[in-house]
Design an enzyme around this catalytic site. Structure first.
Site, PDB file in Angstrom:
ATOM      1  N   HIS A 187      76.203 117.895   4.710  1.00 41.54           N
ATOM      2  CA  HIS A 187      75.590 118.812   5.667  1.00 41.54           C
ATOM      3  C   HIS A 187      75.322 118.138   7.025  1.00 41.54           C
ATOM      4  O   HIS A 187      75.886 118.544   8.021  1.00 41.54           O
ATOM      5  CB  HIS A 187      74.295 119.347   5.056  1.00 41.54           C
ATOM      6  CG  HIS A 187      73.612 120.412   5.851  1.00 41.54           C
ATOM      7  ND1 HIS A 187      72.715 121.297   5.303  1.00 41.54           N
ATOM      8  CD2 HIS A 187      73.658 120.732   7.168  1.00 41.54           C
ATOM      9  CE1 HIS A 187      72.265 122.123   6.245  1.00 41.54           C
ATOM     10  NE2 HIS A 187      72.823 121.790   7.381  1.00 41.54           N
ATOM     11  N   HIS A 211      74.567 118.416  12.565  1.00 38.75           N
ATOM     12  CA  HIS A 211      75.675 118.264  11.616  1.00 38.75           C
ATOM     13  C   HIS A 211      76.572 117.140  12.130  1.00 38.75           C
ATOM     14  O   HIS A 211      77.794 117.213  12.054  1.00 38.75           O
ATOM     15  CB  HIS A 211      76.467 119.569  11.476  1.00 38.75           C
ATOM     16  CG  HIS A 211      75.635 120.737  11.021  1.00 38.75           C
ATOM     17  ND1 HIS A 211      76.066 122.036  11.133  1.00 38.75           N
ATOM     18  CD2 HIS A 211      74.406 120.797  10.464  1.00 38.75           C
ATOM     19  CE1 HIS A 211      75.124 122.856  10.660  1.00 38.75           C
ATOM     20  NE2 HIS A 211      74.108 122.122  10.252  1.00 38.75           N
ATOM     21  N   HIS A 215      67.697 118.612  14.049  1.00 44.07           N
ATOM     22  CA  HIS A 215      68.640 118.761  12.933  1.00 44.07           C
ATOM     23  C   HIS A 215      70.043 118.865  13.509  1.00 44.07           C
ATOM     24  O   HIS A 215      70.286 119.648  14.428  1.00 44.07           O
ATOM     25  CB  HIS A 215      68.314 120.017  12.124  1.00 44.07           C
ATOM     26  CG  HIS A 215      69.385 120.384  11.147  1.00 44.07           C
ATOM     27  ND1 HIS A 215      69.879 119.483  10.219  1.00 44.07           N
ATOM     28  CD2 HIS A 215      70.081 121.539  10.963  1.00 44.07           C
ATOM     29  CE1 HIS A 215      70.823 120.080   9.508  1.00 44.07           C
ATOM     30  NE2 HIS A 215      70.968 121.319   9.937  1.00 44.07           N
ATOM     31  N   GLU A 265      67.555 127.910   9.361  1.00 37.93           N
ATOM     32  CA  GLU A 265      67.077 126.625   8.847  1.00 37.93           C
ATOM     33  C   GLU A 265      65.788 126.139   9.531  1.00 37.93           C
ATOM     34  O   GLU A 265      65.503 124.942   9.540  1.00 37.93           O
ATOM     35  CB  GLU A 265      68.174 125.565   8.975  1.00 37.93           C
ATOM     36  CG  GLU A 265      69.370 125.850   8.080  1.00 37.93           C
ATOM     37  CD  GLU A 265      70.254 124.633   7.917  1.00 37.93           C
ATOM     38  OE1 GLU A 265      70.319 124.102   6.807  1.00 37.93           O
ATOM     39  OE2 GLU A 265      70.884 124.220   8.911  1.00 37.93           O
TER      40      GLU A 265
HETATM   41 MN    MN Z   1      72.350 122.781   9.161  1.00 37.97          MN
END
Ligand code: MN
Length: 274
Positions: free
Chosen positions: A202, A134, A132, A113
């Site tokens: 996500h 979760h 980023h 990602e």
């Molecule tokens: Mn992810």
């Protein structure tokens, strides 16, 4: 005193230079001390510390990543190889171009990602760091119609809005991962000029003018989400920060950030070198 003949002296000097060069050069199978050539070691340290802080707080687990724009080259960014954030060391931080190509991966796997980071750096010249996660607290706000709004001053940056990116809208049924530049670009467009974008089913992405700001926002996005869920469970209207309060409080947060960062560094210090 015995004088060293001039020719012998030159030969000894040349040997010494060779020895120094040999000591500095990475041996075969070894890794150089500074993997991202020319990058400020302080920025690399921030990526390491930020990764470990977010792991320590449970905002990231085996997944999630922290990156920084390269201080000397705005068209590159620095990010760990594919590794759980709690395990990231300076040697794992690699350099990528904004299309997500590793400058020197040395055969090590990279994050699938990474396009989240590259496409946001392309779209937002002001952004110097991207996180980023979760983040578990945030997930309910990605799958319901309840907007994430600022509950308290530390999360004042949410006052500008936290849009939700729906991957299914333009890409249909996917594996939910931002695995190519087109997906990254779409996510960056939804982020717009905000500090946070939520990703349906996500997680989220936070950005900032430095690693510590982006990490601060990732942490407080999660805290705010949990607090908002608790307040909603109590019932009745929630008295959120107003837009004006949000702007004023966010400015103060950026001023006192060093205090927070130094505390967090202390918190994860025993884990460094492991
Ligand atoms: Mn992810």
């Amino acid at each position: 005193m015995t004088a060293i003949p001039a020719r012998r002296f030159v030969r000894l000097g040349a040997l010494a230079v060779c020895a120094v060069l040999f000591a500095l050069a990475p041996g075969r199978g070894q890794t150089p001390a500074t993997p991202a050539a020319g990058a400020d070691t302080a920025v690399i340290e921030d990526v390491v510390v930020g990764s470990r802080i977010l792991a320590d707080f449970g905002v990231v687990d085996a997944f999630g990543h922290v990156s920084a724009r390269h201080p000397a080259n705005p068209n590159h960014f620095l990010m760990s190889r594919s590794l759980a954030p709690a395990l990231v060391t300076a040697d794992d931080v690699k350099e990528f171009d904004l299309d997500g190509n590793a400058v020197d991966a040395r055969g090590r796997p990279v994050f699938l990602e990474r396009f989240i980071h590259g496409e946001i750096y392309k779209a937002r010249p002001d952004v110097m760091a991207v996180v980023h996660t979760h983040s578990p607290g945030v997930i309910p706000f990605t799958v319901t119609k309840v907007p994430l709004r600022p509950m308290f001053h530390n999360a004042a940056f949410l006052g500008a809005g936290a849009p939700v990116w729906e991957i299914r809208k333009d890409f249909g049924e996917t594996d939910m991962l931002v695995r190519d530049p087109l997906l990254g670009k779409s996510l960056a467009q939804m982020l717009g000029d905000k500090s946070v974008v939520l990703m349906r089913g996500h997680g989220d992405v936070t950005v900032g003018p430095s690693v510590n700001v982006a990490v601060f926002r990732a942490y407080y996005t999660d805290v705010n989400a949990r607090l908002q869920t608790q307040a909603a469970a109590l019932g009745g209207d929630i008295n959120f920060l107003t837009p004006e309060e949000s702007v004023k409080a966010d400015a103060i947060n950026l001023v006192v950030l060093d205090r927070v960062w130094n505390l967090w560094k202390l918190r994860i210090a025993p884990t460094l070198g492991k």
